[in-house]
Design an enzyme around this catalytic site. Structure first.
Site, mmCIF file in Angstrom:
data_model
loop_
_atom_site.group_PDB
_atom_site.id
_atom_site.type_symbol
_atom_site.label_atom_id
_atom_site.label_comp_id
_atom_site.label_asym_id
_atom_site.label_seq_id
_atom_site.Cartn_x
_atom_site.Cartn_y
_atom_site.Cartn_z
ATOM 1 N N LYS A 158 5.138 -1.360 -5.144
ATOM 2 C CA LYS A 158 5.340 -0.256 -6.109
ATOM 3 C C LYS A 158 5.926 0.964 -5.389
ATOM 4 C CE LYS A 158 1.817 2.621 -7.280
ATOM 5 N NZ LYS A 158 2.131 4.075 -7.223
ATOM 6 N N ASN A 159 5.350 1.330 -4.252
ATOM 7 C CA ASN A 159 5.748 2.582 -3.622
ATOM 8 C C ASN A 159 7.052 2.474 -2.845
ATOM 9 O OD1 ASN A 159 3.591 3.726 -4.833
ATOM 10 N ND2 ASN A 159 2.262 3.678 -3.036
ATOM 11 N N ARG B 129 -0.528 0.153 -14.007
ATOM 12 C CA ARG B 129 0.558 0.964 -13.437
ATOM 13 C C ARG B 129 1.034 0.357 -12.128
ATOM 14 N NH1 ARG B 129 -0.754 6.956 -12.326
ATOM 15 N NH2 ARG B 129 1.330 6.699 -11.457
ATOM 16 N N ASP C 81 -4.691 4.474 -0.042
ATOM 17 C CA ASP C 81 -4.613 3.739 -1.313
ATOM 18 C C ASP C 81 -5.529 2.525 -1.346
ATOM 19 O OD1 ASP C 81 -1.066 4.382 -1.827
ATOM 20 O OD2 ASP C 81 -2.855 5.608 -2.096
ATOM 21 N N ARG D 235 -1.691 18.344 -5.614
ATOM 22 C CA ARG D 235 -0.623 17.459 -5.135
ATOM 23 C C ARG D 235 0.660 18.284 -5.076
ATOM 24 N NH1 ARG D 235 -0.665 11.327 -7.257
ATOM 25 N NH2 ARG D 235 0.460 11.048 -5.308
ATOM 26 N N CYS E 30 -1.421 10.207 -10.188
ATOM 27 C CA CYS E 30 -2.891 10.189 -10.142
ATOM 28 C C CYS E 30 -3.419 11.579 -9.778
ATOM 29 C CB CYS E 30 -3.370 9.203 -9.092
ATOM 30 S SG CYS E 30 -2.873 7.527 -9.449
HETATM 31 C C1 EPZ Z 1 2.507 8.578 -1.837
HETATM 32 O O1 EPZ Z 1 2.157 9.754 -2.544
HETATM 33 C C2 EPZ Z 1 1.999 7.425 -2.684
HETATM 34 N N1 EPZ Z 1 2.643 7.439 -4.000
HETATM 35 C C3 EPZ Z 1 0.485 7.534 -2.870
HETATM 36 O O2 EPZ Z 1 0.069 6.333 -3.520
HETATM 37 C C4 EPZ Z 1 -0.197 7.590 -1.501
HETATM 38 O O3 EPZ Z 1 -1.569 7.872 -1.692
HETATM 39 C C5 EPZ Z 1 0.429 8.683 -0.630
HETATM 40 O O4 EPZ Z 1 1.858 8.523 -0.552
HETATM 41 C C6 EPZ Z 1 -0.124 8.654 0.801
HETATM 42 O O5 EPZ Z 1 0.158 7.408 1.376
HETATM 43 C C7 EPZ Z 1 3.901 6.943 -4.096
HETATM 44 O O6 EPZ Z 1 4.492 6.501 -3.128
HETATM 45 C C8 EPZ Z 1 4.510 6.968 -5.465
HETATM 46 P P1 EPZ Z 1 2.127 12.368 0.443
HETATM 47 P P2 EPZ Z 1 2.790 11.178 -2.062
HETATM 48 O O7 EPZ Z 1 3.259 13.288 0.184
HETATM 49 O O8 EPZ Z 1 4.131 10.966 -1.535
HETATM 50 C C9 EPZ Z 1 0.179 16.647 1.100
HETATM 51 C C10 EPZ Z 1 -0.842 4.959 -5.175
HETATM 52 O O9 EPZ Z 1 -2.028 4.734 -5.431
HETATM 53 N N2 EPZ Z 1 1.474 17.194 0.664
HETATM 54 O O10 EPZ Z 1 2.217 11.407 1.580
HETATM 55 O O11 EPZ Z 1 2.563 12.137 -3.172
HETATM 56 C C11 EPZ Z 1 -0.556 15.960 -0.037
HETATM 57 O O12 EPZ Z 1 -1.278 16.915 -0.816
HETATM 58 C C12 EPZ Z 1 -0.411 6.383 -4.870
HETATM 59 O O13 EPZ Z 1 0.063 4.093 -5.097
HETATM 60 C C13 EPZ Z 1 1.664 18.559 0.727
HETATM 61 O O14 EPZ Z 1 0.778 19.309 1.111
HETATM 62 O O15 EPZ Z 1 1.781 11.543 -0.875
HETATM 63 C C14 EPZ Z 1 -1.456 15.013 0.705
HETATM 64 O O16 EPZ Z 1 -2.613 15.703 1.143
HETATM 65 C C15 EPZ Z 1 -1.520 7.378 -5.063
HETATM 66 N N3 EPZ Z 1 2.868 19.075 0.333
HETATM 67 C C16 EPZ Z 1 -0.617 14.608 1.919
HETATM 68 O O17 EPZ Z 1 0.406 15.607 2.042
HETATM 69 C C17 EPZ Z 1 3.888 18.260 -0.106
HETATM 70 O O18 EPZ Z 1 4.973 18.789 -0.425
HETATM 71 C C18 EPZ Z 1 0.054 13.249 1.796
HETATM 72 O O19 EPZ Z 1 0.804 13.247 0.593
HETATM 73 C C19 EPZ Z 1 3.663 16.868 -0.159
HETATM 74 C C20 EPZ Z 1 2.459 16.350 0.234
#
Ligand code: EPZ
Length: 440
Positions: free
Chosen positions: A24-25, A410, A318, A128, A123
């Site tokens: 998915k991701n 999803r 995840d 986020r 989610c």
């Molecule tokens: C991706 O989300 C995945 N979603 C998430 O999977 C997964 O939990 C996450 O990566 C971490 O592996 C998709 O790929 C669609 P991040 P993403 O940016 O990209 C902070 C699932 O269940 N952050 O790596 O949104 C954020 O708050 C989903 O499949 C900032 O602070 O995650 C978090 O604490 C749920 N500012 C950390 O970084 C930003 O601009 C990691 O988030 C972006 C992120």
């Protein structure tokens, strides 16, 4: 049916063989990347999940043509032609349904130097933010949206031109890494991403971009170099990598039911963070080239352990909810440290309804082992929480109902069929209405 439940009568060991679907991701980032092609492409091994359906509709809403067909093995193939894209605005309601819609910021900036997007959804784990994405685009010359003032939920950016830059991500972010790769693919000059995310799906998006004609090196390490190119001809076929999180979910479902399951079409090394923890607990994980088998010695006790989530190759966040279910059914006390998201324990009250003995202290969960879960009526608070509740219900004696099961669909292709093929007693039913008026 918009709102439906899974009815699961548990207590039966899962046995047999299951095939994992495409990631998915990975596919969500790849669909956005495909919007930059100056030709067409064919995507194979696409998971038939609702997040993909939403992303396809968003791509079609800006003018892309996407035809879906079934391959002989039953997997989905997409024929993608983005040449009809006639706007840089993606502000329809669908955009707020998923998080990954924000990849269209990078893709449209790369394609036409402009992008206007409704704030993404996804989610709910608390905050986020997308500040890393917007700061990076600003460094590359984009102007407009400022992360400090998101203009009522519409993010509008323009760059004339988009220029390569050195981007340091102060937090390792999957989304920001992918979004910068998309924008940088056609920016003028070279972009370097320092402290990049290294997940398998990052590598898959980079490989897809290179197949499109981009020049990306270093994906899978913490430094990625991208040299912008004037056009991305495309005209190729690409197969999505197997889903690491779906694989881990079936590994845990097999384990908590005391079963013996072989999981096919996977990349075993992607599972190392989970496999090593499960072996530490006492489970047997046998690996082949593209499969692994999960079972346990009936004489062997299963002991709890401590887990801390972290960016890949650390333990995947995840799989955190599903792993807490595994830890519930182990001896002794275990600790989960959720170090990626600020609030990813919203499923714990649902698990407690099934008899779990868990205490939350900030980003720590202390888990005291129990012998069995009790069947109950519960609600999927988000995608992976729902998957965790499925695992718990499969392990529990008696019949459980999981409301808001659409959240599970999803990210898990044909989960009811796949679990039935392993001997599970699971079916889709009308929502129990037990959680009426709860927030969606
Ligand atoms: C991706 O989300 C995945 N979603 C998430 O999977 C997964 O939990 C996450 O990566 C971490 O592996 C998709 O790929 C669609 P991040 P993403 O940016 O990209 C902070 C699932 O269940 N952050 O790596 O949104 C954020 O708050 C989903 O499949 C900032 O602070 O995650 C978090 O604490 C749920 N500012 C950390 O970084 C930003 O601009 C990691 O988030 C972006 C992120």
């Amino acid at each position: 049916m918009d709102s439906y439940s899974f009815k699961i009568t548990g207590g039966k060991p899962l046995k047999g063989h299951v095939n994992v679907s495409g990631s998915k991701n990975a596919v969500l980032g790849i669909l956005a990347a495909s919007m930059m092609i100056d030709g067409t492409c064919t995507l194979e091994n696409v998971p038939d999940i609702s997040d993909v359906h939403v992303m396809v509709k968003i791509c079609e809403s800006i003018g892309a043509k996407i035809e879906t067909s079934l391959s002989p093995d039953g997997s989905v193939t997409l024929q993608i032609d983005p040449r009809g894209i006639n706007t840089y605005e993606a502000t329809g309601a669908g955009v707020s349904k998923i998080r990954a819609s924000y990849y269209l910021l990078g893709a449209l900036l790369g394609r036409c130097g402009k992008a206007s997007l409704r704030m993404p959804g996804g989610c709910d784990f608390g905050q986020r933010p997308i500040d890393l994405h917007l700061k990076a685009f600003r460094q590359m010359g984009a102007r407009g949206a400022d992360y400090r003032n998101l203009n009522g939920g519409i993010i509008s950016l323009h760059a004339d031109p988009l220029r390569g830059a050195k981007i340091f991500l102060d937090i390792v972010s999957v989304g920001a890494t992918i979004n910068v790769m998309l924008a940088a693919a056609k920016a003028q000059g070279k972009t370097t991403i320092v402290n990049a995310a290294k997940e398998p799906h990052i590598v898959d998006v980079a490989n897809f971009l290179n197949a499109m004609g981009a020049r990306i090196k270093g994906a899978g390490t913490d430094t990625i170099n991208i040299v912008g190119v004037p056009s991305l001809p495309g005209n190729f076929t690409y197969s999505i990598i197997p889903d690491q999180i779906e694989t881990g979910t079936y590994m845990i479902a097999a384990a908590v039911t005391g079963g013996d399951v072989t999981i096919h079409n996977i990349i075993p090394t992607h599972m190392d963070p989970l496999s090593s923890k499960m072996r530490e607990m006492g489970y047997i994980i046998e690996e082949g080239d593209d499969f692994l088998r999960v079972y346990k010695d009936p004489e062997e006790e299963i002991w709890g352990t401590n887990v801390k989530t972290a960016p890949y190759p650390g333990f995947p966040t995840d799989l955190q909810p599903q792993t807490v279910v595994l830890l519930c059914l182990s001896q002794g006390q275990s600790k989960m440290d959720e170090d990626v998201w600020e609030n990813r324990y919203q499923y714990v009250p649902e698990l407690s309804r099934m008899g779990a003995n868990i205490s939350i202290f900030g980003h720590f969960a202390l888990i005291n082992g129990i012998d069995k879960f009790n069947a109950a009526q519960v609600r999927a608070t988000d995608l992976r929480a729902g998957a965790a509740l499925v695992c718990a219900a499969l392990a529990a004696d008696g019949t459980s109902y999981i409301d808001e099961a659409r959240r599970i669909d999803r990210g898990y292709e044909k989960i009811v069929d796949k679990l039935k093929s392993l001997g599970a007693d699971i079916e889709v039913t009308e929502s129990t209405g037990y959680f009426v008026d709860k927030e969606a």
